[in-house]
Design a protein around this motif. Structure first.
Motif, short mmCIF file in Angstrom:
data_model
loop_
_atom_site.label_atom_id
_atom_site.label_comp_id
_atom_site.label_asym_id
_atom_site.label_seq_id
_atom_site.Cartn_x
_atom_site.Cartn_y
_atom_site.Cartn_z
N GLU A 182 0.22 10.65 3.58
CA GLU A 182 1.77 10.15 3.84
C GLU A 182 1.99 8.74 3.62
O GLU A 182 2.81 8.37 3.17
CB GLU A 182 1.94 10.60 5.36
CG GLU A 182 2.00 11.87 5.56
CD GLU A 182 3.43 12.62 5.14
OE1 GLU A 182 4.36 11.92 4.86
OE2 GLU A 182 3.60 13.87 5.06
N TYR A 183 0.86 7.68 4.00
CA TYR A 183 1.01 6.63 3.94
C TYR A 183 -0.04 5.72 2.88
O TYR A 183 0.28 4.47 2.98
CB TYR A 183 1.01 5.79 5.43
CG TYR A 183 1.54 6.44 6.38
CD1 TYR A 183 3.06 6.87 6.37
CD2 TYR A 183 1.14 6.99 7.71
CE1 TYR A 183 3.88 7.69 7.16
CE2 TYR A 183 1.67 7.73 8.54
CZ TYR A 183 3.19 8.15 8.40
OH TYR A 183 3.78 8.66 9.27
N GLY A 184 -0.84 6.22 2.36
CA GLY A 184 -1.84 5.75 1.40
C GLY A 184 -2.91 4.80 2.31
O GLY A 184 -3.35 4.02 1.70
N LEU A 185 -3.07 5.12 3.67
CA LEU A 185 -3.87 4.24 4.32
C LEU A 185 -5.30 4.99 4.74
O LEU A 185 -5.30 6.18 4.66
CB LEU A 185 -3.43 4.06 5.53
CG LEU A 185 -1.87 3.42 5.78
CD1 LEU A 185 -1.44 3.43 7.18
CD2 LEU A 185 -2.17 2.03 5.28
N THR A 186 -6.32 4.26 4.52
CA THR A 186 -7.67 4.59 4.57
C THR A 186 -8.10 4.13 6.08
O THR A 186 -9.29 4.27 6.56
CB THR A 186 -8.68 4.27 3.69
OG1 THR A 186 -8.60 2.81 3.61
CG2 THR A 186 -8.24 4.85 2.43
N THR A 187 -7.20 3.29 6.64
CA THR A 187 -7.63 2.72 8.04
C THR A 187 -6.55 2.58 8.93
O THR A 187 -5.24 2.74 8.46
CB THR A 187 -8.11 0.88 7.85
OG1 THR A 187 -6.90 0.48 7.30
CG2 THR A 187 -9.35 0.87 7.16
N PRO A 188 -6.73 2.89 10.16
CA PRO A 188 -7.78 2.62 10.77
C PRO A 188 -8.78 3.95 10.75
O PRO A 188 -8.17 4.97 10.44
CB PRO A 188 -7.57 2.45 12.33
CG PRO A 188 -6.16 3.37 12.47
CD PRO A 188 -5.51 2.78 11.12
N PRO A 235 -9.70 14.94 11.86
CA PRO A 235 -9.69 15.08 10.60
C PRO A 235 -8.08 15.17 9.79
O PRO A 235 -7.73 14.73 8.81
CB PRO A 235 -10.48 16.40 10.20
CG PRO A 235 -10.33 17.15 11.40
CD PRO A 235 -10.21 15.94 12.73
N VAL A 236 -7.40 15.93 10.73
CA VAL A 236 -5.92 16.18 10.05
C VAL A 236 -5.11 14.79 10.27
O VAL A 236 -4.51 14.61 9.19
CB VAL A 236 -5.12 17.42 11.04
CG1 VAL A 236 -3.78 17.23 10.99
CG2 VAL A 236 -5.74 18.66 10.64
N LEU A 237 -5.46 14.19 11.27
CA LEU A 237 -4.47 12.90 11.09
C LEU A 237 -5.10 11.76 10.32
O LEU A 237 -4.57 10.87 9.81
CB LEU A 237 -4.44 12.42 12.56
CG LEU A 237 -3.25 12.84 13.30
CD1 LEU A 237 -1.95 12.29 12.67
CD2 LEU A 237 -3.29 14.28 13.67
N GLN A 238 -6.39 11.72 9.92
CA GLN A 238 -6.79 10.95 8.89
C GLN A 238 -6.42 11.24 7.78
O GLN A 238 -6.02 10.39 6.71
CB GLN A 238 -8.45 10.91 8.84
CG GLN A 238 -9.16 9.91 8.30
CD GLN A 238 -9.10 8.42 9.01
OE1 GLN A 238 -9.76 8.40 10.26
NE2 GLN A 238 -8.33 7.69 8.59
N THR A 239 -6.31 12.45 7.43
CA THR A 239 -5.75 13.00 6.03
C THR A 239 -4.24 12.35 5.88
O THR A 239 -3.73 12.09 4.99
CB THR A 239 -6.09 14.49 5.82
OG1 THR A 239 -7.35 14.95 5.78
CG2 THR A 239 -5.22 14.97 4.69
N HIS A 240 -3.55 12.80 7.17
CA HIS A 240 -2.07 12.36 7.19
C HIS A 240 -2.00 10.95 6.84
O HIS A 240 -0.88 10.55 6.05
CB HIS A 240 -1.61 12.83 8.87
CG HIS A 240 -0.36 12.44 8.84
ND1 HIS A 240 0.75 12.55 8.26
CD2 HIS A 240 -0.05 11.22 9.90
CE1 HIS A 240 1.80 12.10 9.02
NE2 HIS A 240 1.23 11.12 9.81
#
Length: 493
Positions: free
Chosen positions: A456-462, A447-452
């Motif tokens: 931080e980068y505006g990415l929803t994938t992967p 969860p922390v890195l998915q939010t990161h």
């Protein structure tokens, strides 16, 4: 031959000189070209040089010299990559969870770790039968066991199941290796560290030996292993034995000065020294700094392992560790100041390009205090704040940072204390290769890195899954075995 396999075979079989030069204060090697492990080891001096060669493996860009902090810090929400297009984005793959099985950083960390292991095995295979002074024999064996354990601890946390090699093997034996179970690897690490703790001295008196592994190094690493395995009682017992030998430095910034790499708080560090020939420095400055102007000179840095906006916000107001750990402004020219984050812990002007002198902290007293706090809290919540309690250890670290003590009113339950400990570990140990493993241990990595990725980068994938908690086994290793039943790839790659 496959590069990873080639590295392992060269060192496991002893067909290459295992004693590459290394010239630190505590590592002074003479040139011994054309020697092999089967003919070299005879005198105490030979074994000393063999052990020094193991330490030399820690300095490599394949391990603590570079690859480890890419896989352990850049992978986390602590740091990112300055130039995402550099080298076809191979570092960005690690940062963005898009790494492929042929990623060079994944290969380097794997191969570099086995170099350390193979050099340790070359010593351990012969040390018991050596006719040398018993005190020296115990020290050499303890050092080799500690360093091999450290390499395996990194391997098992990064890749999961890996070949467990505890002696010099023939080429055929190496080619027929299997990926041992994680439990087998941890059992070997535990056994070896217990043995090492009983063999190694508490400290060294000679200046040329400063930085070598001690009994405290072995016990502290064993305690960290137990915490990783969530063996809380065992961790508490062994970590408490470490406490009397070390202490917190009054000033946090003093931990990271190149001119004083070994302090009262240092339990184990990878030593570097600039200005040597051949070089014994590191490339931290040139890899981590931006294009920066210092003392009338412009230095060209790659801007990698760059602190994220999130870690910059993680420090509480008044935390003295912030200014010692990172900066958010720097001079581009004599008159131009620009905004940008960079790691200050390893700031040491290089003698030449890629030749900086900062050491890398692997184990230190503050880490032990926070591991103890975690182990105690996991065995049951306590509102106590006295010396020896979870909150007591936590507050000892916070006090040095200039922060107010936490009480039961602030942290009224076990989960609140757990969160506070991990928050403290993040800022206390920032950029020291702990954050990624802490997130995994605390079950917060996904969860922390998915939010990161999103913030931080505006990415929803992967979309991150548990498969990404381990790196792939390097593709060259998979290819040389060519047997996915006996030597499979990690799931998801």
């Amino acid at each position: 031959m496959n590069y990873t396999r080639m590295i392992r075979l060269l060192w496991l079989v002893g067909t290459a000189g295992i004693l590459g030069s290394c010239q630190d204060d505590f590592i002074n090697l003479a040139s011994i070209s054309n020697q092999t492990s089967s003919t070299f080891f005879k005198s105490a001096s030979d074994f000393q040089q063999g052990v020094n060669a193991i330490y030399d493996g820690l300095q490599s860009p394949q391990t603590y010299g570079k690859a480890y902090y890419y896989l352990m810090e850049v992978r986390s929400d602590n740091t990112d990559i300055g130039d995402r297009g550099a080298n076809a984005g191979i570092a960005s793959q690690v940062d963005l969870f898009t790494e492929i099985t042929s990623n060079p950083f994944v290969l380097d960390a794997y191969a570099g770790s086995y170099v350390i292991i193979a050099r340790a095995n070359a010593v351990l295979d012969r040390i018991d039968g050596a006719t040398i002074d018993e005190t020296a024999k115990k020290q050499f064996k303890g050092e080799a066991l500690f360093l091999r354990s450290l390499a395996y601890f990194n391997l098992v946390r990064l890749y999961g199941k890996v070949p467990l090699v505890v002696r010099t093997e023939s080429p055929n034996e190496s080619l027929n290796a299997r990926r041992n179970e994680v439990s087998e690897i941890y059992a070997q690490i535990e056994t070896d560290l217990k043995t090492a703790a009983g063999l190694l001295p508490v400290s060294y008196t000679a200046a040329t030996d400063l930085g070598r592994a001690t009994s405290g190094s072995a016990s502290a690493l064993l305690g960290k292993v137990y915490v990783t395995e969530k063996k809380w009682s065992d961790a508490t017992t062994v970590l408490k034995t470490v406490l009397p030998t070390y202490s917190l430095l009054p000033t946090y910034a003093d931990l990271f000065r190149a001119e004083s790499p070994i302090t009262a708080e240092t339990i184990f560090a990878v030593r570097f020294r600039k200005g040597q020939s051949p070089s014994e420095g590191n490339l931290y400055f040139n890899d981590m700094m931006p294009l920066i102007y210092v003392n009338g000179i412009s230095y060209s840095g790659a801007g990698n392992n760059r602190p994220t906006a999130n870690i910059a916000k993680a420090y509480e107001p008044g935390d003295k560790r912030f200014a010692a750990s990172l900066d958010t402004l720097y001079n581009r020219t004599a008159t131009t100041v620009v905004k940008g984050n960079y790691v200050k812990k390893y700031f040491d002007l290089p003698a030449t390009t890629g030749d900086e002198g900062n050491s890398f902290p692997v184990l230190r007293y503050a880490d032990v205090l926070l591991l103890l706090a975690e182990a105690l809290n996991e065995q049951g919540y306590s509102a106590a704040t006295a010396e020896g309690s979870a909150l007591g250890y936590l507050n000892k670290v916070r006090s040095r940072a200039g922060l107010a003590a936490k009480t039961a009113a602030d942290l009224p339950g076990q989960e609140a204390v757990r969160d506070a400990i991990f928050k403290e570990r993040r800022v206390e140990l920032a950029f020291e290769n702990d954050r990624w493993f802490d997130l995994i241990r605390n079950s917060k990595a996904l969860p922390v890195l998915q939010t990161h990725l999103a913030t931080e980068y505006g990415l929803t994938t992967p979309v991150l899954t548990a498969n990404r908690l381990l790196y792939p086994i390097p593709q060259r290793e998979i290819d040389v075995h060519n047997d996915l039943t006996a030597f499979p790839q990690n799931p998801g790659y």
